[in-house]
Design a protein around this motif. Structure first.
Motif, mmCIF file in Angstrom:
data_model
loop_
_atom_site.group_PDB
_atom_site.id
_atom_site.type_symbol
_atom_site.label_atom_id
_atom_site.label_comp_id
_atom_site.label_asym_id
_atom_site.label_seq_id
_atom_site.Cartn_x
_atom_site.Cartn_y
_atom_site.Cartn_z
ATOM 1 N N MET A 1 0.670 -1.050 -0.232
ATOM 2 C CA MET A 1 -0.077 -0.017 -0.169
ATOM 3 C C MET A 1 0.751 1.118 0.011
ATOM 4 S SD MET A 1 -3.048 1.119 2.811
ATOM 5 C CE MET A 1 -4.291 -0.311 2.452
ATOM 6 N N SER A 2 0.543 2.329 -0.923
ATOM 7 C CA SER A 2 1.469 3.266 -0.938
ATOM 8 C C SER A 2 1.176 4.434 0.490
ATOM 9 C CB SER A 2 0.947 4.079 -2.134
ATOM 10 O OG SER A 2 -0.338 4.887 -1.971
ATOM 11 N N LEU A 3 1.776 5.212 0.560
ATOM 12 C CA LEU A 3 1.611 6.136 1.598
ATOM 13 C C LEU A 3 0.520 6.987 1.624
ATOM 14 C CD1 LEU A 3 2.675 7.218 4.333
ATOM 15 C CD2 LEU A 3 4.253 8.927 3.221
ATOM 16 N N ASN A 4 0.186 7.351 0.215
ATOM 17 C CA ASN A 4 -0.988 8.106 -0.114
ATOM 18 C C ASN A 4 -2.497 7.175 0.423
ATOM 19 O OD1 ASN A 4 -0.089 10.561 -0.770
ATOM 20 N ND2 ASN A 4 -0.211 10.133 -2.808
ATOM 21 N N MET A 88 -3.416 14.070 10.344
ATOM 22 C CA MET A 88 -4.640 15.192 9.985
ATOM 23 C C MET A 88 -4.092 16.090 8.924
ATOM 24 S SD MET A 88 -7.304 14.317 11.453
ATOM 25 C CE MET A 88 -6.983 12.541 11.210
ATOM 26 N N VAL A 89 -2.793 16.562 9.156
ATOM 27 C CA VAL A 89 -2.178 17.600 8.175
ATOM 28 C C VAL A 89 -2.183 16.795 6.840
ATOM 29 C CG1 VAL A 89 -0.149 19.198 7.703
ATOM 30 C CG2 VAL A 89 -1.058 18.929 10.028
ATOM 31 N N TYR A 90 -1.568 15.471 6.859
ATOM 32 C CA TYR A 90 -1.333 14.980 5.459
ATOM 33 C C TYR A 90 -2.711 14.874 4.956
ATOM 34 C CZ TYR A 90 0.780 11.254 2.326
ATOM 35 O OH TYR A 90 1.088 10.737 1.284
ATOM 36 N N GLY A 91 -3.965 14.547 5.590
ATOM 37 C CA GLY A 91 -5.300 14.456 5.074
ATOM 38 C C GLY A 91 -5.822 15.588 4.776
ATOM 39 N N ALA A 92 -5.595 16.833 5.621
ATOM 40 C CA ALA A 92 -6.068 18.046 5.304
ATOM 41 C C ALA A 92 -5.527 18.534 3.976
ATOM 42 C CB ALA A 92 -6.076 18.971 6.354
ATOM 43 N N GLY A 246 3.930 15.301 8.130
ATOM 44 C CA GLY A 246 2.834 15.170 7.369
ATOM 45 C C GLY A 246 2.492 16.164 6.383
ATOM 46 N N GLY A 247 2.467 17.321 6.445
ATOM 47 C CA GLY A 247 2.492 18.240 5.169
ATOM 48 C C GLY A 247 3.736 18.168 3.903
ATOM 49 N N VAL A 248 4.771 17.834 4.458
ATOM 50 C CA VAL A 248 5.751 17.678 3.493
ATOM 51 C C VAL A 248 5.570 16.444 2.871
ATOM 52 C CG1 VAL A 248 8.491 17.243 3.222
ATOM 53 C CG2 VAL A 248 7.594 19.117 4.540
ATOM 54 N N TYR A 249 5.414 15.444 3.191
ATOM 55 C CA TYR A 249 5.269 14.157 2.616
ATOM 56 C C TYR A 249 4.000 14.034 1.912
ATOM 57 C CZ TYR A 249 9.190 11.123 4.462
ATOM 58 O OH TYR A 249 10.361 10.913 4.312
ATOM 59 N N PRO A 256 5.030 13.336 -9.351
ATOM 60 C CA PRO A 256 4.990 12.502 -10.397
ATOM 61 C C PRO A 256 4.910 11.125 -9.759
ATOM 62 C CG PRO A 256 6.754 13.937 -10.780
ATOM 63 C CD PRO A 256 6.211 14.455 -9.678
ATOM 64 N N GLU A 257 4.180 10.336 -10.352
ATOM 65 C CA GLU A 257 3.606 8.884 -9.809
ATOM 66 C C GLU A 257 5.107 7.947 -9.401
ATOM 67 O OE1 GLU A 257 0.830 5.471 -10.425
ATOM 68 O OE2 GLU A 257 0.759 6.869 -11.983
ATOM 69 N N ALA A 258 5.961 8.144 -10.108
ATOM 70 C CA ALA A 258 7.220 7.302 -10.182
ATOM 71 C C ALA A 258 8.094 7.670 -8.931
ATOM 72 C CB ALA A 258 8.209 7.632 -11.420
ATOM 73 N N TYR A 259 7.551 9.077 -8.291
ATOM 74 C CA TYR A 259 8.353 9.340 -7.261
ATOM 75 C C TYR A 259 7.616 9.383 -5.805
ATOM 76 C CZ TYR A 259 12.185 10.991 -9.964
ATOM 77 O OH TYR A 259 13.527 10.915 -10.810
ATOM 78 N N ARG A 260 6.678 8.648 -5.899
ATOM 79 C CA ARG A 260 5.656 8.319 -4.750
ATOM 80 C C ARG A 260 6.006 7.342 -3.919
ATOM 81 N NH1 ARG A 260 -0.101 9.838 -7.837
ATOM 82 N NH2 ARG A 260 0.295 12.011 -8.693
#
Length: 261
Positions: A1-4, A88-92, A246-249, A256-260
């Protein structure tokens, strides 16, 4: 599973539980406080035992073992405010939760983490192992070391502390099994503890164990000093773990998808 995907699933689960079953969310948050307090007390007891025989080594033992509490929180599915700051920051940023809802979830998590710490610390206050410890015990000296820092120092160290803690949280997302999670979490957490950085829930644990267990209380251990520390450190933790991890990630994984991750 990706981080996203992992972050989106975690945010949805936490927000849904908060909205649909507040009591269950409260209990998960309370358990996180209990688990971290157990890890803190255990690390301090072993650290104090080592300190009696090898002066100066007690704090190092404490640092190496403190991460057991966070490890328990991760594998047992409890909710820790400082980890939720990252989510929460990642999600926001990714619009999986509104900023207002995310901040409310963090407030609720923090309050019930505090409840959990109070319950465990109060119980330890009547225990044979920690009840009636003197002000020179490792728990009390670590607490006082935090209370005597300048507000600016607390703030900067709080940013750094939750940056490190959420390095471990993100790393645990990629760990495949429980053993892998252990070897990701515990050594990374030892970094922030060994450096003496400021983590608000860890400070709940140390200071409430001091309050309920130490007799007499150390000189300078006052309600005003404790509340000032907790307030400054909470904000710093939000910046370090929330925005700088959270915000930076979230930004890194919108490229670009290749760098996710």
């Amino acid at each position: 599973m990706s981080l996203n995907d992992a972050a989106a699933a975690a945010v949805t689960k936490k927000v849904t539980l908060l909205d649909q079953s507040f009591s269950r969310f409260a209990v998960r948050s309370t358990l996180a406080g209990v688990y971290l307090a157990i890890g803190t007390a255990f690390a301090a007891v072993l650290g104090m035992g080592v300190e009696k025989h090898m002066e100066g080594m007690g704090s190092l033992v404490f640092a190496c073992l403190f991460g057991l509490g966070l490890f328990a929180i991760v594998i047992l599915g409890a909710d820790l405010a400082t980890g939720n700051m990252m989510y929460m920051v990642y999600g926001a940023v990714n619009k999986h939760v509104s900023w207002g809802k995310g901040m409310w979830l963090l407030v609720v998590t923090t309050l019930f983490n505090l409840v959990g710490v109070v319950l465990f610390a109060a119980a330890m206050g009547v225990s044979a192992k920690l009840g009636g410890i003197d002000p020179n015990h490792l728990i009390a000296t670590l607490s006082m070391g935090k209370l005597t820092k300048s507000p600016g120092g607390m703030f900067v160290e709080a940013i750094l502390a939750n940056f490190v803690v959420n390095m471990a949280i993100v790393g645990a997302v990629f760990a495949k099994d429980i053993v892998s999670k252990f070897f990701v979490i515990v050594p990374i957490i030892a970094c922030f503890v060994g450096l003496g950085l400021e983590h608000v829930i860890a400070n709940f644990c140390l200071m409430l164990l001091t309050f309920f267990c130490a007799s007499p209380l150390p000189e300078g251990f006052t309600l005003g000093a404790v509340l000032l520390n907790w307030s400054i450190v909470w904000v710093g933790n939000l910046i370090g773990g929330g925005f700088l991890i959270g915000g930076v990630y979230a930004w890194l994984n919108s490229g670009p998808e290749a760098y996710r991750d």
